[in-house]
Write a protein that holds these residues in place. Structure first.
Motif, PDB file in Angstrom:
ATOM      1  N   UNK A 176      23.562  70.026 117.887  1.00 24.94           N
ATOM      2  CA  UNK A 176      22.425  70.202 116.967  1.00 24.94           C
ATOM      3  C   UNK A 176      22.216  71.680 116.645  1.00 24.94           C
ATOM      4  N   UNK A 177      22.359  72.543 117.653  1.00 27.50           N
ATOM      5  CA  UNK A 177      22.214  73.987 117.426  1.00 27.50           C
ATOM      6  C   UNK A 177      23.282  74.498 116.460  1.00 27.50           C
ATOM      7  N   UNK A 178      24.513  74.043 116.639  1.00 23.02           N
ATOM      8  CA  UNK A 178      25.607  74.481 115.762  1.00 23.02           C
ATOM      9  C   UNK A 178      25.320  74.061 114.330  1.00 23.02           C
ATOM     10  N   UNK A 179      24.961  72.805 114.131  1.00 23.97           N
ATOM     11  CA  UNK A 179      24.713  72.309 112.770  1.00 23.97           C
ATOM     12  C   UNK A 179      23.545  73.054 112.132  1.00 23.97           C
ATOM     13  N   UNK A 180      22.488  73.301 112.891  1.00 24.95           N
ATOM     14  CA  UNK A 180      21.338  74.041 112.351  1.00 24.95           C
ATOM     15  C   UNK A 180      21.729  75.468 111.978  1.00 24.95           C
ATOM     16  N   UNK A 181      22.519  76.118 112.825  1.00 24.30           N
ATOM     17  CA  UNK A 181      22.980  77.476 112.546  1.00 24.30           C
ATOM     18  C   UNK A 181      23.840  77.508 111.282  1.00 24.30           C
ATOM     19  N   UNK A 182      24.744  76.562 111.162  1.00 21.43           N
ATOM     20  CA  UNK A 182      25.616  76.498 109.984  1.00 21.43           C
ATOM     21  C   UNK A 182      24.771  76.292 108.732  1.00 21.43           C
ATOM     22  N   UNK A 183      23.841  75.377 108.782  1.00 19.40           N
ATOM     23  CA  UNK A 183      22.999  75.067 107.609  1.00 19.40           C
ATOM     24  C   UNK A 183      22.181  76.279 107.167  1.00 19.40           C
ATOM     25  N   UNK A 184      21.618  77.011 108.129  1.00 21.05           N
ATOM     26  CA  UNK A 184      20.777  78.155 107.762  1.00 21.05           C
ATOM     27  C   UNK A 184      21.597  79.380 107.379  1.00 21.05           C
ATOM     28  N   UNK A 185      22.849  79.458 107.821  1.00 24.59           N
ATOM     29  CA  UNK A 185      23.657  80.664 107.618  1.00 24.59           C
ATOM     30  C   UNK A 185      24.485  80.664 106.345  1.00 24.59           C
ATOM     31  N   UNK A 186      24.752  79.482 105.812  1.00 27.37           N
ATOM     32  CA  UNK A 186      25.655  79.411 104.662  1.00 27.37           C
ATOM     33  C   UNK A 186      24.906  79.319 103.348  1.00 27.37           C
ATOM     34  N   UNK A 187      25.317  80.127 102.377  1.00 30.01           N
ATOM     35  CA  UNK A 187      24.755  79.973 101.036  1.00 30.01           C
ATOM     36  C   UNK A 187      25.276  78.668 100.417  1.00 30.01           C
ATOM     37  N   UNK A 188      24.569  78.160  99.473  1.00 32.00           N
ATOM     38  CA  UNK A 188      24.898  76.878  98.832  1.00 32.00           C
ATOM     39  C   UNK A 188      26.381  76.726  98.448  1.00 32.00           C
ATOM     40  N   UNK A 189      26.983  77.715  97.791  1.00 33.19           N
ATOM     41  CA  UNK A 189      28.388  77.528  97.385  1.00 33.19           C
ATOM     42  C   UNK A 189      29.366  77.349  98.551  1.00 33.19           C
ATOM     43  N   UNK A 190      28.988  77.781  99.748  1.00 36.78           N
ATOM     44  CA  UNK A 190      29.910  77.674 100.880  1.00 36.78           C
ATOM     45  C   UNK A 190      29.684  76.425 101.732  1.00 36.78           C
ATOM     46  N   UNK A 191      28.724  75.593 101.376  1.00 35.02           N
ATOM     47  CA  UNK A 191      28.519  74.355 102.118  1.00 35.02           C
ATOM     48  C   UNK A 191      29.725  73.430 101.962  1.00 35.02           C
ATOM     49  N   UNK A 192      30.216  73.308 100.738  1.00 34.56           N
ATOM     50  CA  UNK A 192      31.405  72.490 100.502  1.00 34.56           C
ATOM     51  C   UNK A 192      32.628  73.100 101.173  1.00 34.56           C
ATOM     52  N   UNK A 193      32.700  74.417 101.182  1.00 34.94           N
ATOM     53  CA  UNK A 193      33.803  75.107 101.857  1.00 34.94           C
ATOM     54  C   UNK A 193      33.794  74.772 103.337  1.00 34.94           C
ATOM     55  N   UNK A 194      32.630  74.781 103.947  1.00 29.94           N
ATOM     56  CA  UNK A 194      32.525  74.452 105.371  1.00 29.94           C
ATOM     57  C   UNK A 194      33.033  73.041 105.635  1.00 29.94           C
ATOM     58  N   UNK A 195      32.646  72.105 104.791  1.00 29.05           N
ATOM     59  CA  UNK A 195      33.113  70.731 104.973  1.00 29.05           C
ATOM     60  C   UNK A 195      34.629  70.643 104.789  1.00 29.05           C
TER      61      UNK A 195
END
Length: 141
Positions: free
Chosen positions: A68-87
């Motif tokens: 849960x901590x990892x997912x929350x950190x990823x969500x708060x740290x990435x700008x919108x255009x990089x969300x798809x990149x992360x996936x």
């Protein structure tokens, strides 16, 4: 958003994906290294920082609420255009050993749901990776 935090979040996604099935394979670690060596998003990352980020991620994952901590950190740290990149990075790491296990599928679902990835984008990313990792026919047909 700090560039080093963005890079760390992307590394966390890949390391978490590789660790999801409790079997961090050499193929997965090698692919993470190759991704970090070749993709423009990681142009400022050196191997020492990659190892440090991977170790930090592993430490967090060992906590009771680590995922849960990892997912929350990823969500708060990435700008919108990089969300798809992360996936896309997560799918890439999942596919590298040619077997996607149930635990990996669960993490991919958690990630896409928490990052709000459009289902059509999910399908396109997953299809592209499947096509790239397709095996050659064995000649018995």
């Amino acid at each position: 958003m700090d560039q080093s935090e963005i890079i760390e979040a992307l590394v966390f996604v890949m390391v978490t994906m590789a660790a999801a099935d409790q079997d961090l394979s050499e193929f997965e670690l090698s692919r993470i290294g190759t991704i970090c060596d070749t993709l423009p998003a990681f142009s400022t990352l050196d191997r020492d920082h990659l190892v440090a980020h991977a170790n930090a991620c592993s430490s967090i994952l060992n906590k009771e609420d680590g995922l849960d901590q990892i997912i929350a950190f990823v969500r708060q740290s990435l700008p919108e255009p990089l969300l798809e990149t992360a996936y896309a990075l997560a799918v890439e790491v999942a596919a590298v050993d040619l077997t996607v296990r149930q635990e990996e599928l669960r993490f991919l679902q958690l990630l896409r749901d928490n990052l709000g990835i459009d289902p059509l984008v999910v399908a396109a990313i997953e299809r592209a990776v499947r096509v790239r990792y397709r095996l050659l026919p064995n000649g018995d047909a």
